[in-house]
Enzyme design. Structure first.
Site, mmCIF file in Angstrom:
data_model
loop_
_atom_site.group_PDB
_atom_site.id
_atom_site.type_symbol
_atom_site.label_atom_id
_atom_site.label_comp_id
_atom_site.label_asym_id
_atom_site.label_seq_id
_atom_site.Cartn_x
_atom_site.Cartn_y
_atom_site.Cartn_z
ATOM 1 N N SER A 170 0.859 -1.125 -0.051
ATOM 2 C CA SER A 170 -0.029 -0.030 0.011
ATOM 3 C C SER A 170 0.841 1.214 -0.038
ATOM 4 O O SER A 170 2.051 1.166 0.564
ATOM 5 C CB SER A 170 -1.084 -0.031 1.260
ATOM 6 O OG SER A 170 -0.229 0.372 2.416
ATOM 7 N N GLY A 171 0.649 2.263 -0.787
ATOM 8 C CA GLY A 171 1.226 3.300 -0.975
ATOM 9 C C GLY A 171 0.485 4.555 -0.247
ATOM 10 O O GLY A 171 -0.634 4.118 0.432
ATOM 11 N N PHE B 224 -1.358 6.677 -1.791
ATOM 12 C CA PHE B 224 -2.569 7.076 -2.433
ATOM 13 C C PHE B 224 -3.412 5.853 -2.720
ATOM 14 O O PHE B 224 -4.499 6.012 -3.027
ATOM 15 C CB PHE B 224 -2.288 8.033 -3.656
ATOM 16 C CG PHE B 224 -1.464 9.404 -3.447
ATOM 17 C CD1 PHE B 224 -0.326 9.442 -3.856
ATOM 18 C CD2 PHE B 224 -2.083 10.051 -2.475
ATOM 19 C CE1 PHE B 224 0.298 10.677 -3.676
ATOM 20 C CE2 PHE B 224 -1.451 11.419 -2.495
ATOM 21 C CZ PHE B 224 -0.179 11.675 -2.717
ATOM 22 N N VAL C 239 -2.958 -1.947 -2.991
ATOM 23 C CA VAL C 239 -3.052 -3.117 -3.894
ATOM 24 C C VAL C 239 -3.293 -4.523 -3.249
ATOM 25 O O VAL C 239 -2.561 -4.861 -2.516
ATOM 26 C CB VAL C 239 -1.595 -3.019 -4.723
ATOM 27 C CG1 VAL C 239 -1.851 -4.218 -5.815
ATOM 28 C CG2 VAL C 239 -1.206 -2.179 -5.519
ATOM 29 N N LYS D 137 -6.101 -2.514 -7.588
ATOM 30 C CA LYS D 137 -5.496 -1.290 -7.236
ATOM 31 C C LYS D 137 -6.557 -0.326 -6.723
ATOM 32 O O LYS D 137 -7.633 -0.257 -7.593
ATOM 33 C CB LYS D 137 -4.936 -0.577 -8.212
ATOM 34 C CG LYS D 137 -3.291 -0.354 -8.092
ATOM 35 C CD LYS D 137 -2.699 0.681 -9.327
ATOM 36 C CE LYS D 137 -1.274 0.170 -9.368
ATOM 37 N NZ LYS D 137 -0.741 0.970 -10.513
ATOM 38 N N ASP E 226 8.965 7.793 -13.281
ATOM 39 C CA ASP E 226 9.160 7.209 -12.126
ATOM 40 C C ASP E 226 9.660 5.793 -12.065
ATOM 41 O O ASP E 226 9.333 5.037 -11.316
ATOM 42 C CB ASP E 226 7.845 7.203 -11.315
ATOM 43 C CG ASP E 226 8.200 7.122 -9.685
ATOM 44 O OD1 ASP E 226 7.528 6.759 -9.114
ATOM 45 O OD2 ASP E 226 9.310 7.069 -9.401
#
Ligand SMILES: CS(=O)(=O)c1ccc(C(=O)Nc2cccc(-c3cn4ccnc4c(Nc4ccc(C(=O)N5CCOCC5)cc4)n3)c2)cc1
Length: 284
Positions: free
Chosen positions: A34-35, A37, A40, A54, A146
């Site tokens: 998990s990030g 924003f 997953v 996602k 990125d």
């Protein structure tokens, strides 16, 4: 020109019915990562297809950007880019459904499988797969923005694909300066991105050079002795990452070419791919 979708009707026309997945057809498994924003989660579609789901974190990211990532994945498909299966756009928060890459992000995979770094042939093949995917990006006029080992994913049999399109954008026709001060991965960005937010396929090439260094250093963080500001300062004065111990000198030559100060002195992904392929079989 951004592929902005501003409201549902445009959205559903962007994804005609065959790309729309009904949430009721999904079953949800373990969280994969998990990030800031998004999360997953592993899952299954119609109880037979393994998928990665996602999910945008409620209201911390505007849905349009999220959808834009899905539209890019839909329009630009390639064997070395994580495949989009569909989107859930009705019934609440949007989900992006992609193929499940069984071995997770490349950074963790390399860190958890240090023995691979001694297997030059395997690492070289991973590098080739990523540059193949990025060559397609380059030829499609897309910038990833990125590219890093954390944004690549590993499937079975050391298959590697480029993921994390969230920052991907089209090559700007004019002098593109993204919102200055936006958060970029400093240690993966070339000087012209840090100082002028000037993104191009040549800034992706710089990031790819850093990714090669990550691969051959077993997933170390670049410039291990420096903080981000120190790395910035050293690189602007000409300092570059040293050759990782097990990295062949011909590969290190490609890294150094990818880190030329002048973007136009850096190779294209097409050239990088050919150079790496020529090394297969031991000529490195
Ligand atoms: C436990 S650890 O080594 O610290 C570790 C930490 C993080 C991760 C990772 O991949 N994070 C992350 C973040 C965002 C999106 C994603 C992410 C995005 N995806 C898109 C398509 N497929 C994936 C996928 N697949 C994964 C991720 C993790 C595993 C897993 O549980 N593993 C543990 C056992 O070894 C195999 C991998 C398996 C498949 N992970 C993944 C993997 C391992």
């Amino acid at each position: 020109p951004a592929l902005l979708v501003s409201n549902q009707p445009v959205l559903s026309s962007a994804f005609d019915y065959k790309w729309q997945i009904d949430k009721s057809e999904l079953s949800f498994g373990k969280e994969l990562g998990s990030g800031e924003f998004k999360r997953v989660v592993a899952g299954q579609w119609r109880n037979k297809v393994d998928v990665a789901i996602k999910m945008i974190k409620e209201d911390v990211m505007n849905e349009d950007d999220f959808i834009e990532e899905a539209i890019l994945m839909l329009k630009f498909q390639h064997d070395n880019l994580v495949k989009l299966y569909g989107v859930c756009i009705r019934q609440g928060p949007v989900y992006i459904i992609t193929e499940l890459m069984a071995n997770g992000c490349l950074l963790q995979y390399i860190r958890n499988n240090q023995h691979l770094v001694k297997k030059t042939g395997i690492i070289l093949d991973m590098a080739i797969q990523i540059s193949d995917g990025m060559k397609f990006f380059e030829q499609s006029g897309l910038i990833h923005r990125d590219l890093a080992a954390r944004n690549c994913l590993v499937g079975d049999r050391n298959i590697v694909k480029v993921g994390g399109f969230s920052l991907a954008r089209f090559v700007p026709d004019d002098e593109y300066t993204a919102s200055v001060g936006a958060k970029y991965a400093v240690k993966w960005s070339p000087p012209e991105v840090i100082t002028h937010a000037r993104f191009s396929s040549k800034s992706d090439i710089w990031s790819y050079g850093i990714l090669l260094w990550e691969l051959w250093s077993g997933g170390k963080t670049p410039y291990p002795a420096f903080t981000n500001p120190q790395a910035l300062d050293e690189v602007s004065k000409g300092y570059r990452l040293e050759k990782p111990k097990l990295c062949p000198s011909k590969v290190y030559d490609l890294m150094k070419r990818s880190w030329q100060k002048n973007p136009s002195d850096r190779p294209s992904f097409a050239v990088l791919l050919d150079s790496l392929k020529a090394m297969v079989g031991g000529d490195y």
